[in-house]
Design a protein around this motif. Structure first.
Motif, PDB file in Angstrom:
ATOM      1  N   LEU A   1     -61.777 -18.249  62.526  1.00 43.97           N
ATOM      2  CA  LEU A   1     -61.477 -19.710  61.881  1.00 43.97           C
ATOM      3  C   LEU A   1     -62.148 -20.698  63.275  1.00 43.97           C
ATOM      4  CD1 LEU A   1     -59.590 -21.796  60.644  1.00 43.97           C
ATOM      5  CD2 LEU A   1     -57.808 -21.415  62.269  1.00 43.97           C
ATOM      6  N   LYS A   2     -62.411 -20.454  64.427  1.00 44.91           N
ATOM      7  CA  LYS A   2     -63.085 -21.068  65.477  1.00 44.91           C
ATOM      8  C   LYS A   2     -64.496 -21.101  65.030  1.00 44.91           C
ATOM      9  CE  LYS A   2     -63.603 -21.130  70.324  1.00 44.91           C
ATOM     10  NZ  LYS A   2     -63.415 -20.287  71.412  1.00 44.91           N
ATOM     11  N   GLN A   3     -65.374 -20.124  64.522  1.00 44.60           N
ATOM     12  CA  GLN A   3     -66.497 -20.421  63.890  1.00 44.60           C
ATOM     13  C   GLN A   3     -66.684 -21.194  62.584  1.00 44.60           C
ATOM     14  OE1 GLN A   3     -69.427 -19.525  65.102  1.00 44.60           O
ATOM     15  NE2 GLN A   3     -68.838 -17.979  66.650  1.00 44.60           N
ATOM     16  N   GLN A   4     -65.609 -21.206  61.570  1.00 50.67           N
ATOM     17  CA  GLN A   4     -65.651 -22.083  60.647  1.00 50.67           C
ATOM     18  C   GLN A   4     -65.440 -23.301  61.113  1.00 50.67           C
ATOM     19  OE1 GLN A   4     -62.349 -20.604  58.207  1.00 50.67           O
ATOM     20  NE2 GLN A   4     -63.632 -18.863  57.335  1.00 50.67           N
ATOM     21  N   LEU A   5     -64.606 -23.753  61.815  1.00 53.09           N
ATOM     22  CA  LEU A   5     -64.413 -25.005  62.366  1.00 53.09           C
ATOM     23  C   LEU A   5     -65.550 -25.688  63.063  1.00 53.09           C
ATOM     24  CD1 LEU A   5     -60.721 -25.022  63.703  1.00 53.09           C
ATOM     25  CD2 LEU A   5     -61.452 -25.816  61.496  1.00 53.09           C
ATOM     26  N   ALA A   6     -66.415 -24.752  63.683  1.00 52.56           N
ATOM     27  CA  ALA A   6     -67.470 -25.269  64.524  1.00 52.56           C
ATOM     28  C   ALA A   6     -68.562 -25.642  63.468  1.00 52.56           C
ATOM     29  CB  ALA A   6     -67.993 -23.915  65.385  1.00 52.56           C
ATOM     30  N   ASN A   7     -68.722 -24.828  62.452  1.00 55.79           N
ATOM     31  CA  ASN A   7     -69.819 -25.143  61.400  1.00 55.79           C
ATOM     32  C   ASN A   7     -69.393 -26.173  60.550  1.00 55.79           C
ATOM     33  OD1 ASN A   7     -71.098 -22.948  62.432  1.00 55.79           O
ATOM     34  ND2 ASN A   7     -70.481 -21.450  60.830  1.00 55.79           N
ATOM     35  N   GLN A   8     -68.216 -26.775  60.349  1.00 52.64           N
ATOM     36  CA  GLN A   8     -67.971 -27.922  59.408  1.00 52.64           C
ATOM     37  C   GLN A   8     -68.568 -28.981  60.170  1.00 52.64           C
ATOM     38  OE1 GLN A   8     -63.828 -28.587  59.587  1.00 52.64           O
ATOM     39  NE2 GLN A   8     -63.531 -27.146  58.007  1.00 52.64           N
ATOM     40  N   PRO A   9     -69.208 -30.034  59.169  1.00 56.36           N
ATOM     41  CA  PRO A   9     -69.905 -31.259  59.622  1.00 56.36           C
ATOM     42  C   PRO A   9     -68.905 -32.059  60.285  1.00 56.36           C
ATOM     43  CG  PRO A   9     -69.225 -31.411  57.270  1.00 56.36           C
ATOM     44  CD  PRO A   9     -68.958 -30.108  57.918  1.00 56.36           C
ATOM     45  N   ARG A  10     -69.491 -32.727  61.315  1.00 54.04           N
ATOM     46  CA  ARG A  10     -68.819 -33.883  62.191  1.00 54.04           C
ATOM     47  C   ARG A  10     -68.466 -35.123  61.480  1.00 54.04           C
ATOM     48  NH1 ARG A  10     -66.461 -30.974  66.128  1.00 54.04           N
ATOM     49  NH2 ARG A  10     -68.035 -29.652  67.022  1.00 54.04           N
ATOM     50  N   ILE A  11     -67.592 -35.975  61.636  1.00 55.97           N
ATOM     51  CA  ILE A  11     -67.414 -37.093  61.252  1.00 55.97           C
ATOM     52  C   ILE A  11     -68.345 -38.349  61.875  1.00 55.97           C
ATOM     53  CG2 ILE A  11     -65.633 -39.077  60.932  1.00 55.97           C
ATOM     54  CD1 ILE A  11     -63.473 -36.848  60.635  1.00 55.97           C
TER      55      ILE A  11
END
Length: 131
Positions: free
Chosen positions: A99-109
């Motif tokens: 989950l940490k990896q998935q959240l890191a790969n999400q685009p930033r606002i």
């Protein structure tokens, strides 16, 4: 025989505080009442007693931890002592890392896409009025 400072059973809200999952017992009680913590699949009350070997699931933000109680201490000690009070399961560690990896790969606002502050609202009004 019980080691000095160790108990046979302890209230779950007191254990969560002593194991440093929450800063205060009131925050632990609030998390228990909101269903953020489960004991063997059930939502326990704050006065529920824990015994060594019990398994808890703790939700904190987007993360979910599954821990097994290894020790019961009624006093809050250092972080190194608190880490000896529980053992996180290997499945929980793997799921948390994924989950940490998935959240890191999400685009930033983008900063500009947020709600404008006081100065931004004023400048937008001036633009709309044509001044």
């Amino acid at each position: 025989m019980v080691n000095p400072g160790q108990l046979d059973s302890l209230r779950i809200d007191k254990w969560l505080w002593a194991a440093r999952f929450y800063k205060t017992r009131q925050l632990a009680v609030k998390a228990l009442k909101n269903g953020k913590i489960t004991l063997a699949g059930n939502s326990p009350k704050p006065a529920t007693t824990l015994k060594p070997g019990d398994q808890l699931t703790i939700k904190r933000g987007p993360y979910r931890m599954t821990v097994r109680v290894t020790a019961l201490l009624d006093r809050r000690g250092s972080a190194t002592i608190a880490q000896t009070m529980y053992e996180e399961t290997s499945d929980s560690v793997a799921a948390r890392e994924q989950l940490k990896q998935q959240l890191a790969n999400q685009p930033r606002i983008d900063i500009d896409s947020r709600k404008p502050d006081k100065r931004g609202v004023r400048s937008n009004r001036l633009l709309k009025r044509g001044e």
